[in-house]
Design a protein around this motif. Structure first.
Motif, PDB file in Angstrom:
ATOM      1  N   LYS A 175       3.251   6.691   1.545  1.00  0.00           N
ATOM      2  CA  LYS A 175       3.118   8.191   1.622  1.00  0.00           C
ATOM      3  C   LYS A 175       1.430   8.678   1.798  1.00  0.00           C
ATOM      4  O   LYS A 175       1.290   9.510   2.323  1.00  0.00           O
TER       5      LYS A 175
ATOM      6  N   GLY B 245       0.510  -5.157   1.111  1.00  0.00           N
ATOM      7  CA  GLY B 245      -0.841  -5.305   0.177  1.00  0.00           C
ATOM      8  C   GLY B 245      -0.631  -5.842  -1.105  1.00  0.00           C
ATOM      9  O   GLY B 245      -1.462  -6.252  -1.792  1.00  0.00           O
TER      10      GLY B 245
ATOM     11  N   ALA C  50       0.689  -1.281   0.077  1.00  0.00           N
ATOM     12  CA  ALA C  50       0.017   0.056   0.129  1.00  0.00           C
ATOM     13  C   ALA C  50       0.868   1.158   0.135  1.00  0.00           C
ATOM     14  O   ALA C  50       2.089   1.249   0.480  1.00  0.00           O
TER      15      ALA C  50
HETATM   16  C1  HXC Z   1       5.060   4.329  -1.297  1.00  0.00           C
HETATM   17  C2  HXC Z   1       6.888   3.341  -2.365  1.00  0.00           C
HETATM   18  C3  HXC Z   1       6.402   2.152  -1.651  1.00  0.00           C
HETATM   19  C4  HXC Z   1       5.315   2.172  -0.848  1.00  0.00           C
HETATM   20  C5  HXC Z   1       8.332   1.799  -2.818  1.00  0.00           C
HETATM   21  N1  HXC Z   1       7.999   3.105  -2.849  1.00  0.00           N
HETATM   22  N2  HXC Z   1       7.445   1.370  -1.935  1.00  0.00           N
HETATM   23  N3  HXC Z   1       5.969   4.447  -2.130  1.00  0.00           N
HETATM   24  N4  HXC Z   1       4.634   3.205  -0.763  1.00  0.00           N
HETATM   25  N5  HXC Z   1       4.997   1.002  -0.301  1.00  0.00           N
HETATM   26  C6  HXC Z   1       8.704   4.247  -3.687  1.00  0.00           C
HETATM   27  C7  HXC Z   1       9.907   4.613  -3.046  1.00  0.00           C
HETATM   28  O1  HXC Z   1       9.446   5.655  -2.071  1.00  0.00           O
HETATM   29  C8  HXC Z   1      10.671   5.304  -4.098  1.00  0.00           C
HETATM   30  O2  HXC Z   1      10.231   6.567  -4.747  1.00  0.00           O
HETATM   31  C9  HXC Z   1      10.530   4.285  -5.228  1.00  0.00           C
HETATM   32  O3  HXC Z   1       9.247   3.653  -4.980  1.00  0.00           O
HETATM   33  C10 HXC Z   1      11.779   3.113  -5.488  1.00  0.00           C
HETATM   34  O4  HXC Z   1      11.804   2.645  -4.120  1.00  0.00           O
HETATM   35  P1  HXC Z   1      13.265   2.466  -3.766  1.00  0.00           P
HETATM   36  O5  HXC Z   1      12.874   2.425  -2.192  1.00  0.00           O
HETATM   37  O6  HXC Z   1      14.115   3.602  -3.974  1.00  0.00           O
HETATM   38  O7  HXC Z   1      13.492   1.058  -4.344  1.00  0.00           O
HETATM   39  P2  HXC Z   1      14.457   0.005  -3.950  1.00  0.00           P
HETATM   40  O8  HXC Z   1      16.003   0.502  -3.146  1.00  0.00           O
HETATM   41  O9  HXC Z   1      14.899  -0.933  -5.026  1.00  0.00           O
HETATM   42  O10 HXC Z   1      13.613  -0.747  -2.544  1.00  0.00           O
HETATM   43  C11 HXC Z   1      12.735  -1.556  -3.245  1.00  0.00           C
HETATM   44  C12 HXC Z   1      11.761  -2.001  -1.847  1.00  0.00           C
HETATM   45  C13 HXC Z   1      11.633  -0.730  -1.048  1.00  0.00           C
HETATM   46  C14 HXC Z   1      12.621  -2.939  -1.071  1.00  0.00           C
HETATM   47  C15 HXC Z   1      10.458  -2.491  -2.377  1.00  0.00           C
HETATM   48  O11 HXC Z   1      11.022   0.526  -2.018  1.00  0.00           O
HETATM   49  C16 HXC Z   1      10.448  -0.776   0.024  1.00  0.00           C
HETATM   50  O12 HXC Z   1      10.919  -1.424   1.233  1.00  0.00           O
HETATM   51  N6  HXC Z   1       9.185  -0.431  -0.157  1.00  0.00           N
HETATM   52  C17 HXC Z   1       8.306  -0.619   1.014  1.00  0.00           C
HETATM   53  C18 HXC Z   1       7.594  -1.853   0.989  1.00  0.00           C
HETATM   54  C19 HXC Z   1       6.705  -2.136   2.064  1.00  0.00           C
HETATM   55  O13 HXC Z   1       7.133  -1.713   3.346  1.00  0.00           O
HETATM   56  N7  HXC Z   1       5.521  -2.518   1.941  1.00  0.00           N
HETATM   57  C20 HXC Z   1       4.335  -2.624   2.765  1.00  0.00           C
HETATM   58  C21 HXC Z   1       3.484  -1.345   2.818  1.00  0.00           C
HETATM   59  S1  HXC Z   1       2.349  -1.215   3.930  1.00  0.00           S
HETATM   60  P3  HXC Z   1      10.895   8.071  -4.176  1.00  0.00           P
HETATM   61  O14 HXC Z   1      10.070   9.013  -5.006  1.00  0.00           O
HETATM   62  O15 HXC Z   1      10.622   8.181  -2.682  1.00  0.00           O
HETATM   63  O16 HXC Z   1      12.253   7.917  -4.581  1.00  0.00           O
HETATM   64  C22 HXC Z   1       1.013  -2.200   3.455  1.00  0.00           C
HETATM   65  C23 HXC Z   1      -0.344  -2.362   4.344  1.00  0.00           C
HETATM   66  C24 HXC Z   1      -1.071  -3.222   3.333  1.00  0.00           C
HETATM   67  O17 HXC Z   1       1.128  -2.565   2.281  1.00  0.00           O
HETATM   68  C25 HXC Z   1      -2.462  -2.964   4.374  1.00  0.00           C
HETATM   69  C26 HXC Z   1      -3.441  -3.020   3.329  1.00  0.00           C
HETATM   70  C27 HXC Z   1      -3.515  -2.877   2.078  1.00  0.00           C
END
Ligand code: HXC
Length: 258
Positions: free
Chosen positions: A68, A109, A65
């Motif tokens: 931000k 998500g 999800a």
């Molecule tokens: C918003 C995200 C995002 C996310 C990545 N991005 N995941 N933006 N929400 N979930 C954005 C980053 O901010 C960045 O943009 C761009 O995508 C590239 O990401 P990087 O981190 O620079 O890439 P990388 O180093 O290759 O790392 C990849 C990654 C990492 C390991 C997947 O991005 C990451 O850990 N993302 C979050 C994963 C996460 O925690 N997901 C769960 C979310 S909670 P900018 O513009 O900043 O450079 C959830 C709850 C669900 O899902 C509940 C019900 C729906």
């Protein structure tokens, strides 16, 4: 259908929905989920679509999800706004089969969306995870439930409590994904699979899908009874007569979904 955050295509009985927010690794925001819901509505209503495929990019199916978008929500915003309802659950109520074609990250998500589909085909680069714990939250759209049913308590606890990712090979071994294929063959493999499914009777497919899904909701004896009734119902259909007649006459069946 004109969308900004997804791409859609319908061809040869297969409807494809592609998450398309590459700069955010397909993070699921309200707009994208709303568009996905509308695309699913349209494919469900389209008699020419028999099977639906949900996919992302090579790098990410969806990285969760949109953090931000939800970072500043209060409890009241989430609770009273019923955060994560409506289109977020839309895949679950699809009566047409939905295949998740997963390459790269399927996190939070994203992993939950894939698990809501009927089956997951993964590329060898796929990485599944429920990293919510690292953000101070728990999974919110079925992660703790569907992951546990798919891979069992030990692996589910491991992933949910540590936030670690599971690679494609481990995911297949653990029962999370149906097949793993080389990344450059993912869509070919999924489309071939979907094309085979699209040749079968749609009404029989609906029954088969409904019956397997029932296994997650009921006891064994009730599930078997439910299956038996559907099995009996098949004998009231044209497609059962056609399917068996075609076998006996050594020809391909022509199903009519009736
Ligand atoms: C918003 C995200 C995002 C996310 C990545 N991005 N995941 N933006 N929400 N979930 C954005 C980053 O901010 C960045 O943009 C761009 O995508 C590239 O990401 P990087 O981190 O620079 O890439 P990388 O180093 O290759 O790392 C990849 C990654 C990492 C390991 C997947 O991005 C990451 O850990 N993302 C979050 C994963 C996460 O925690 N997901 C769960 C979310 S909670 P900018 O513009 O900043 O450079 C959830 C709850 C669900 O899902 C509940 C019900 C729906």
């Amino acid at each position: 259908m004109a969308f900004e955050t997804i791409l859609t295509e319908a061809k040869d009985g297969i409807g494809v929905i592609t998450f398309n927010r590459p700069k955010a690794l397909n993070a699921l925001n309200a707009q994208m989920i709303g568009e996905m819901g509308r695309a699913l509505d349209a494919f469900e209503a389209d008699d020419n679509v028999h099977v639906i495929v949900l996919t992302g990019s090579e790098k990410a199916f969806a990285a969760g999800a949109d953090i931000k978008e939800m970072a500043d929500k209060s409890f009241n915003d989430a609770y009273m706004g019923d955060f994560i309802s409506g289109p977020w659950d839309r895949i679950d109520s699809c009566h047409k089969p939905v295949i998740a074609a997963v390459s790269g990250f399927a996190l939070g998500g994203g992993c939950e969306m894939a698990m809501m589909c009927d089956l997951i085909i993964a590329s060898d680069t796929a990485k599944f995870g429920q990293p919510e714990i690292t953000l101070g939250i728990v999974p919110g759209i079925g992660g703790t439930q569907r992951l546990t049913r798919a891979v069992g308590k030990a692996k589910a606890m491991d992933m949910v409590l540590t936030g670690r990712m599971m690679g494609a090979e481990e995911a297949e071994r653990s029962g999370l994904v149906a097949r793993v294929v080389p990344a450059d063959q993912l869509m070919d493999e999924v489309m071939t699979m979907a094309a085979t499914m699209a040749t079968f009777s749609r009404s029989t497919m609906k029954m088969a899908k409904e019956s397997v899904r029932r296994a997650f909701e009921t006891t064994l004896s009730e599930g078997v009874r439910y299956e038996r009734r559907l099995f009996h119902a098949c004998f009231a259909t044209y497609d059962q007569k056609e399917g068996m007649k075609a076998f006996i006459e050594k020809r391909k069946p022509k199903f009519e979904n009736r």
